[in-house]
Write a protein that holds these residues in place. Structure first.
Motif, short mmCIF file in Angstrom:
data_model
loop_
_atom_site.label_atom_id
_atom_site.label_comp_id
_atom_site.label_asym_id
_atom_site.label_seq_id
_atom_site.Cartn_x
_atom_site.Cartn_y
_atom_site.Cartn_z
N VAL A 13 0.83 -1.20 0.00
CA VAL A 13 0.00 0.00 0.00
C VAL A 13 0.87 1.25 0.00
O VAL A 13 1.68 1.46 0.89
N HIS A 14 0.69 2.05 -1.03
CA HIS A 14 1.44 3.29 -1.17
C HIS A 14 1.28 4.17 0.07
O HIS A 14 0.15 4.42 0.51
N LEU A 15 2.41 4.59 0.61
CA LEU A 15 2.38 5.38 1.85
C LEU A 15 1.96 6.82 1.54
O LEU A 15 2.69 7.56 0.89
N ASN A 16 0.76 7.17 1.96
CA ASN A 16 0.36 8.57 1.80
C ASN A 16 -0.62 8.93 2.91
O ASN A 16 -1.09 8.06 3.65
N ASP A 17 -0.92 10.22 3.03
CA ASP A 17 -1.70 10.63 4.19
C ASP A 17 -3.17 10.22 4.12
O ASP A 17 -3.91 10.40 5.08
N ARG A 18 -3.57 9.62 3.00
CA ARG A 18 -4.94 9.08 2.96
C ARG A 18 -5.11 7.98 4.00
O ARG A 18 -6.20 7.73 4.48
N LEU A 19 -3.98 7.35 4.34
CA LEU A 19 -4.04 6.30 5.36
C LEU A 19 -4.40 6.87 6.72
O LEU A 19 -4.81 6.16 7.62
N LEU A 20 -4.19 8.19 6.89
CA LEU A 20 -4.45 8.82 8.18
C LEU A 20 -5.89 9.27 8.35
O LEU A 20 -6.43 9.24 9.44
N ASP A 21 -6.49 9.73 7.26
CA ASP A 21 -7.81 10.34 7.45
C ASP A 21 -8.96 9.48 6.89
O ASP A 21 -9.97 9.96 6.47
N THR A 22 -8.74 8.20 6.89
CA THR A 22 -9.81 7.34 6.40
C THR A 22 -9.84 6.04 7.19
O THR A 22 -8.83 5.61 7.74
N ASP A 23 -10.98 5.41 7.22
CA ASP A 23 -11.10 4.12 7.90
C ASP A 23 -10.92 2.98 6.92
O ASP A 23 -11.33 1.85 7.17
N ILE A 24 -10.26 3.32 5.81
CA ILE A 24 -10.15 2.37 4.71
C ILE A 24 -9.54 1.03 5.14
O ILE A 24 -9.93 -0.03 4.69
N LEU A 25 -8.58 1.08 6.07
CA LEU A 25 -7.92 -0.16 6.50
C LEU A 25 -8.86 -1.04 7.31
O LEU A 25 -8.81 -2.26 7.23
N ARG A 26 -9.69 -0.40 8.11
CA ARG A 26 -10.63 -1.18 8.92
C ARG A 26 -11.69 -1.82 8.02
O ARG A 26 -12.15 -2.91 8.27
N GLU A 27 -12.07 -1.08 6.97
CA GLU A 27 -13.15 -1.55 6.11
C GLU A 27 -12.68 -2.59 5.10
O GLU A 27 -13.42 -3.47 4.71
N GLU B 20 4.32 1.00 1.06
CA GLU B 20 5.25 1.22 -0.03
C GLU B 20 5.83 2.62 0.06
O GLU B 20 5.09 3.61 0.05
N PHE B 21 7.13 2.71 0.15
CA PHE B 21 7.82 4.00 0.19
C PHE B 21 8.23 4.41 -1.22
O PHE B 21 8.56 3.56 -2.04
N PRO B 22 8.29 5.72 -1.47
CA PRO B 22 8.92 6.15 -2.73
C PRO B 22 10.42 5.84 -2.65
O PRO B 22 10.95 5.69 -1.55
N PHE B 23 11.09 5.74 -3.80
CA PHE B 23 12.53 5.44 -3.76
C PHE B 23 13.37 6.69 -3.55
O PHE B 23 14.46 6.63 -3.00
N GLN B 24 12.85 7.85 -3.95
CA GLN B 24 13.66 9.06 -3.92
C GLN B 24 13.62 9.79 -2.59
O GLN B 24 14.54 10.53 -2.26
N SER B 25 12.54 9.63 -1.84
CA SER B 25 12.38 10.46 -0.65
C SER B 25 11.70 9.68 0.47
O SER B 25 11.25 8.55 0.27
N VAL B 26 11.64 10.31 1.64
CA VAL B 26 10.88 9.75 2.75
C VAL B 26 9.76 10.74 3.03
O VAL B 26 10.03 11.91 3.34
N PRO B 27 8.51 10.33 2.91
CA PRO B 27 7.41 11.29 3.15
C PRO B 27 7.50 11.88 4.55
O PRO B 27 7.78 11.15 5.52
N PRO B 28 7.30 13.20 4.69
CA PRO B 28 7.44 13.84 5.99
C PRO B 28 6.48 13.28 7.04
O PRO B 28 6.76 13.36 8.24
N GLU B 29 5.37 12.71 6.60
CA GLU B 29 4.39 12.21 7.56
C GLU B 29 4.64 10.76 7.98
O GLU B 29 3.79 10.14 8.64
N THR B 30 5.81 10.20 7.61
CA THR B 30 6.07 8.78 7.88
C THR B 30 5.88 8.40 9.35
O THR B 30 5.16 7.45 9.67
N GLU B 31 6.51 9.17 10.26
CA GLU B 31 6.40 8.82 11.69
C GLU B 31 4.96 8.92 12.17
O GLU B 31 4.49 8.11 12.96
N GLN B 32 4.27 9.94 11.69
CA GLN B 32 2.87 10.14 12.06
C GLN B 32 2.02 8.94 11.60
O GLN B 32 1.14 8.47 12.34
N ILE B 33 2.31 8.45 10.41
CA ILE B 33 1.56 7.30 9.87
C ILE B 33 1.86 6.04 10.68
O ILE B 33 0.95 5.30 11.05
N ILE B 34 3.14 5.84 11.01
CA ILE B 34 3.49 4.66 11.82
C ILE B 34 2.76 4.73 13.16
O ILE B 34 2.15 3.76 13.62
#
Ligand code: FE2
Length: 243
Positions: free
Chosen positions: A81-95, A111-125
């Motif tokens: 699953v592509h790491l993005n902030d949609r994982l934070l504001d949705t119940d998609i994983l529960r559903e 799934e992380f991008p290869f070039q960068s680390v998203p700034p919200e990574t720690e928040q998502i974890i």
């Protein structure tokens, strides 16, 4: 062995296009000593581009073929699953259980991008952990930012994320930079799982044994086996993770 990260289903992502290629990958896995495989097709935006029924149907078809061919291998469902902030504001994983490993709603392969680390990574974890999901972070040794500052992963592991590295990085199939990075992670006891991230029979095959040999020589056989037997089994069966 159990391989928790593969692109082995035909015509679903950038993995094989033909069922014959999937089958060839399965034969390679069996010859390597792999007994269970989790199919983890890429998901770019939550459920937008992943058809749960299609994934499960392809897995059923492949498992049936494996039985017909007499191959001692079982495929289980999952997603990368592509790491993005949609994982934070949705119940998609529960559903949607298909987004978690073996539909267990316990482990999620990000799934992380290869070039960068998203700034919200720690928040998502943090958020995923607080929701009862354990995030698995794949192939950070191939991430350009982590390669320059591998210490970043120490924090992720302390937060309870699982570090999964790619077998081909360990055997030096990519280049010297991911190799150096993955060796640093291994020496510092940060690696929990080795997976193949297989995409094809030739360039990206489902082979774990070569990497296990390297890690056995570095850290001992027991530590290496945990990375392909014990830890993947906990993930597959949705059990609490323990090292
Ligand atoms: Fe992958």
């Amino acid at each position: 062995m159990i391989d928790i990260h593969t692109h082995i289903l035909p015509m679903i992502d950038d993995g094989p296009t033909l069922i014959q290629e999937s089958l060839e990958m399965c034969r390679i896995a069996v010859n390597d000593g792999i007994k269970k495989i989790i199919a983890t097709p890429h998901v770019q935006n939550g459920m937008d581009d992943l058809d749960e029924n299609k994934v499960l149907e392809k897995i059923r078809m492949l498992n049936q073929l494996l039985k017909q061919e007499g191959l001692d291998l079982v495929i289980f469902p999952g997603a990368e699953v592509h790491l993005n902030d949609r994982l934070l504001d949705t119940d998609i994983l529960r559903e949607s259980s298909i987004l978690t490993i073996n539909e267990g709603k316990k482990y999620i392969l990000l799934e992380f991008p290869f070039q960068s680390v998203p700034p919200e990574t720690e928040q998502i974890i943090f958020k995923l952990k607080s929701m009862g999901f354990t995030p698995i972070l794949p192939h950070l040794e191939r991430n350009y930012r982590i390669q320059r500052n591998p210490n970043m992963v120490v924090r992720y592991v302390e937060m309870g994320a699982i570090l999964q590295v790619t077998a081909q990085s360990i055997v030096g199939d990519f280049d010297a930079v991911p190799l150096k990075c993955v060796l640093w992670m291994l020496i510092n006891n940060l690696v929990h799982v080795i997976a193949s991230d297989a995409h094809s029979p030739i360039a990206r095959p489902p082979i774990l044994s070569k990497a296990v040999k390297v890690v056995s020589e570095m850290l001992g056989e027991e530590a290496a086996k945990k990375m392909v037997f014990d830890h993947p089994r906990m993930i597959l069966e949705g059990l609490p993770f323990s090292t």
